[in-house]
Scaffold this active site. Structure first.
Site, PDB file in Angstrom:
ATOM      1  N   SER A 192      -9.440  -7.609  -9.496  1.00  0.00           N
ATOM      2  CA  SER A 192     -10.173  -7.743  -8.243  1.00  0.00           C
ATOM      3  C   SER A 192     -11.284  -6.653  -8.117  1.00  0.00           C
ATOM      4  CB  SER A 192      -9.082  -7.094  -7.355  1.00  0.00           C
ATOM      5  OG  SER A 192      -9.735  -6.525  -5.978  1.00  0.00           O
ATOM      6  N   TYR A 211      -2.710  -1.428  -3.853  1.00  0.00           N
ATOM      7  CA  TYR A 211      -3.577  -2.404  -4.140  1.00  0.00           C
ATOM      8  C   TYR A 211      -4.535  -1.852  -5.321  1.00  0.00           C
ATOM      9  CZ  TYR A 211      -5.831  -6.950  -4.383  1.00  0.00           C
ATOM     10  OH  TYR A 211      -6.488  -8.117  -4.909  1.00  0.00           O
TER      11      TYR A 211
HETATM   12  P1  NAP Z   1      -2.076 -16.135  -2.056  1.00  0.00           P
HETATM   13  O1  NAP Z   1      -2.528 -16.995  -1.399  1.00  0.00           O
HETATM   14  O2  NAP Z   1      -1.104 -15.074  -0.955  1.00  0.00           O
HETATM   15  O3  NAP Z   1      -0.793 -16.463  -2.824  1.00  0.00           O
HETATM   16  C1  NAP Z   1      -0.103 -15.534  -3.578  1.00  0.00           C
HETATM   17  C2  NAP Z   1       0.817 -16.206  -4.571  1.00  0.00           C
HETATM   18  O4  NAP Z   1       1.523 -15.582  -5.336  1.00  0.00           O
HETATM   19  C3  NAP Z   1       1.586 -17.685  -3.980  1.00  0.00           C
HETATM   20  O5  NAP Z   1       1.763 -18.595  -4.917  1.00  0.00           O
HETATM   21  C4  NAP Z   1       3.133 -16.665  -3.969  1.00  0.00           C
HETATM   22  O6  NAP Z   1       4.263 -17.557  -4.064  1.00  0.00           O
HETATM   23  C5  NAP Z   1       3.067 -16.141  -5.171  1.00  0.00           C
HETATM   24  N1  NAP Z   1       3.863 -14.883  -5.379  1.00  0.00           N
HETATM   25  C6  NAP Z   1       3.823 -13.811  -4.785  1.00  0.00           C
HETATM   26  N2  NAP Z   1       4.956 -12.950  -4.988  1.00  0.00           N
HETATM   27  C7  NAP Z   1       5.502 -13.566  -6.106  1.00  0.00           C
HETATM   28  C8  NAP Z   1       6.599 -13.026  -6.810  1.00  0.00           C
HETATM   29  N3  NAP Z   1       7.092 -12.069  -6.856  1.00  0.00           N
HETATM   30  N4  NAP Z   1       6.924 -14.115  -7.990  1.00  0.00           N
HETATM   31  C9  NAP Z   1       6.212 -15.125  -8.091  1.00  0.00           C
HETATM   32  N5  NAP Z   1       5.224 -15.737  -7.192  1.00  0.00           N
HETATM   33  C10 NAP Z   1       4.877 -14.945  -6.460  1.00  0.00           C
HETATM   34  O7  NAP Z   1      -2.838 -15.093  -2.970  1.00  0.00           O
HETATM   35  P2  NAP Z   1      -4.665 -15.115  -3.282  1.00  0.00           P
HETATM   36  O8  NAP Z   1      -5.296 -14.738  -2.249  1.00  0.00           O
HETATM   37  O9  NAP Z   1      -4.464 -16.703  -4.154  1.00  0.00           O
HETATM   38  O10 NAP Z   1      -4.546 -14.126  -4.439  1.00  0.00           O
HETATM   39  C11 NAP Z   1      -4.132 -14.515  -5.798  1.00  0.00           C
HETATM   40  C12 NAP Z   1      -4.751 -13.178  -6.688  1.00  0.00           C
HETATM   41  O11 NAP Z   1      -5.875 -13.016  -6.823  1.00  0.00           O
HETATM   42  C13 NAP Z   1      -3.846 -11.968  -6.422  1.00  0.00           C
HETATM   43  O12 NAP Z   1      -3.463 -11.273  -7.629  1.00  0.00           O
HETATM   44  C14 NAP Z   1      -4.662 -11.075  -5.495  1.00  0.00           C
HETATM   45  O13 NAP Z   1      -4.703  -9.823  -5.789  1.00  0.00           O
HETATM   46  C15 NAP Z   1      -6.042 -11.459  -6.399  1.00  0.00           C
HETATM   47  N6  NAP Z   1      -7.386 -11.301  -5.784  1.00  0.00           N
HETATM   48  C16 NAP Z   1      -7.475 -12.193  -4.366  1.00  0.00           C
HETATM   49  C17 NAP Z   1      -8.793 -12.214  -3.859  1.00  0.00           C
HETATM   50  C18 NAP Z   1      -9.079 -12.930  -2.332  1.00  0.00           C
HETATM   51  O14 NAP Z   1     -10.079 -12.920  -1.990  1.00  0.00           O
HETATM   52  N7  NAP Z   1      -7.972 -13.616  -1.850  1.00  0.00           N
HETATM   53  C19 NAP Z   1      -9.662 -11.306  -4.327  1.00  0.00           C
HETATM   54  C20 NAP Z   1      -9.586 -10.756  -5.572  1.00  0.00           C
HETATM   55  C21 NAP Z   1      -8.266 -10.858  -6.261  1.00  0.00           C
HETATM   56  P3  NAP Z   1       5.191 -17.805  -2.831  1.00  0.00           P
HETATM   57  O15 NAP Z   1       4.187 -18.657  -1.776  1.00  0.00           O
HETATM   58  O16 NAP Z   1       6.343 -18.655  -3.133  1.00  0.00           O
HETATM   59  O17 NAP Z   1       5.361 -16.576  -2.099  1.00  0.00           O
END
Ligand code: NAP
Length: 256
Positions: free
Chosen positions: A147, A160
């Site tokens: 991130s 985080y």
């Molecule tokens: P998201 O939409 O909240 O999706 C999270 C995913 O992780 C879901 O598929 C969820 O599955 C799964 N998950 C959560 N806990 C888990 C566990 N213990 N075991 C297995 N699966 C699990 O997240 P996102 O925003 O796409 O982010 C994805 C990654 O990118 C993260 O590492 C985040 O820190 C990083 N990131 C995001 C952004 C952004 O702007 N969104 C920016 C920088 C970095 P369930 O639905 O089954 O819970």
């Protein structure tokens, strides 16, 4: 598809890919030719995601395996399932992650540990299981999703920031131990990405104008912006790229 970036015949697992960034990365790897295994905890959401993605690809290309990335036994079961049901794992994307926003003075240690375990320890647990299989084969790609908070802090998200900073150094530690066995381990650090989750921030005029002003590219990122770097780091095109974290952030982390 250039041969350098072709993933035909490769098997990829993307953790946390039932939605969001992980789902887009899974699609990108599949479009480059890989057989892809989706993962999450919620079975129903995962099956829906598998059906939606599979509709665009031929039979046997898209799979799913529900397991909790925070458990060592579950991580072992998940990797074993992939190898037995899809094939030897070539590409692991450690993407599953959570956020928890609260000022540090009010932060409960249980919430601190929950974020650290989901966003950092999980990459060690799933990465270790994958590496145990990849090392004897002399090849493998591991991509850890970091991130901009790998490099920069913001108030109210201390666990985080700590986890994502740690993930960059875990990427280096994995490299120190596994690169000689033919594995490449790198990180992708997405900037602010316009997704369903961030729609409320895009719709907030103050936050939106702060993002636009703070980002040299003067726009939000999209999930599609992340697919190219992921395909590169999953492919032969990155065979001498070791232990790096690639910021895909429109330049946010190189300006003040
Ligand atoms: P998201 O939409 O909240 O999706 C999270 C995913 O992780 C879901 O598929 C969820 O599955 C799964 N998950 C959560 N806990 C888990 C566990 N213990 N075991 C297995 N699966 C699990 O997240 P996102 O925003 O796409 O982010 C994805 C990654 O990118 C993260 O590492 C985040 O820190 C990083 N990131 C995001 C952004 C952004 O702007 N969104 C920016 C920088 C970095 P369930 O639905 O089954 O819970």
């Amino acid at each position: 598809m250039s041969g350098l970036f072709d993933l035909t015949g490769r098997v990829a697992l993307v953790t946390g890919s039932s939605r969001g960034i992980g789902n887009a990365l899974a699609r990108g790897l599949a479009e480059a030719g890989a057989a892809v295994v989706l993962n999450g905890i919620n079975q129903e959401r995962l099956k829906d995601a598998e059906a939606a993605l599979a509709a665009g690809f031929g039979p046997g290309r898209i799979h799913s395996c529900a397991f909790d990335v925070t458990s060592d036994t579950e991580a072992a079961r998940g990797i074993a399932w992939v190898e037995e049901n899809v094939g030897p794992l070539d590409i692991l994307v450690n993407n599953a992650g959570i956020q928890h926003r609260v000022p540090m003075l009010d932060l409960d240690v249980k919430d601190w540990e929950r974020v650290l375990t989901t966003d950092l320890t999980s990459a060690f647990l799933v990465g270790r299981e994958a590496a145990r299989r990849m090392i004897p084969r002399g090849r493998g790609k591991i991509i850890n999703i970091c991130s901009v908070q790998t490099d920069l802090a913001r108030p109210t998200i201390a666990p985080y920031v700590a986890a994502k900073g740690g993930l960059r150094n875990l990427t280096r530690a994995m490299t120190a131990e596994w690169a000689a066995s033919g594995l490449q381990i790198n990180g992708i650090a997405p900037g602010y990405i316009h997704t369903e989750m961030t729609q409320n921030l895009v719709d907030d005029p103050d936050f939106n104008s702060w993002i636009l002003g703070r980002t040299p590219a003067h726009r939000w990122g999209t999930v599609a912006d992340l697919a190219g770097p992921a395909v590169w780091l999953a492919s032969e095109a990155s065979n001498f790229v070791n232990g790096q974290t690639i910021f895909v952030d429109g330049g946010m982390t190189v300006v003040v």
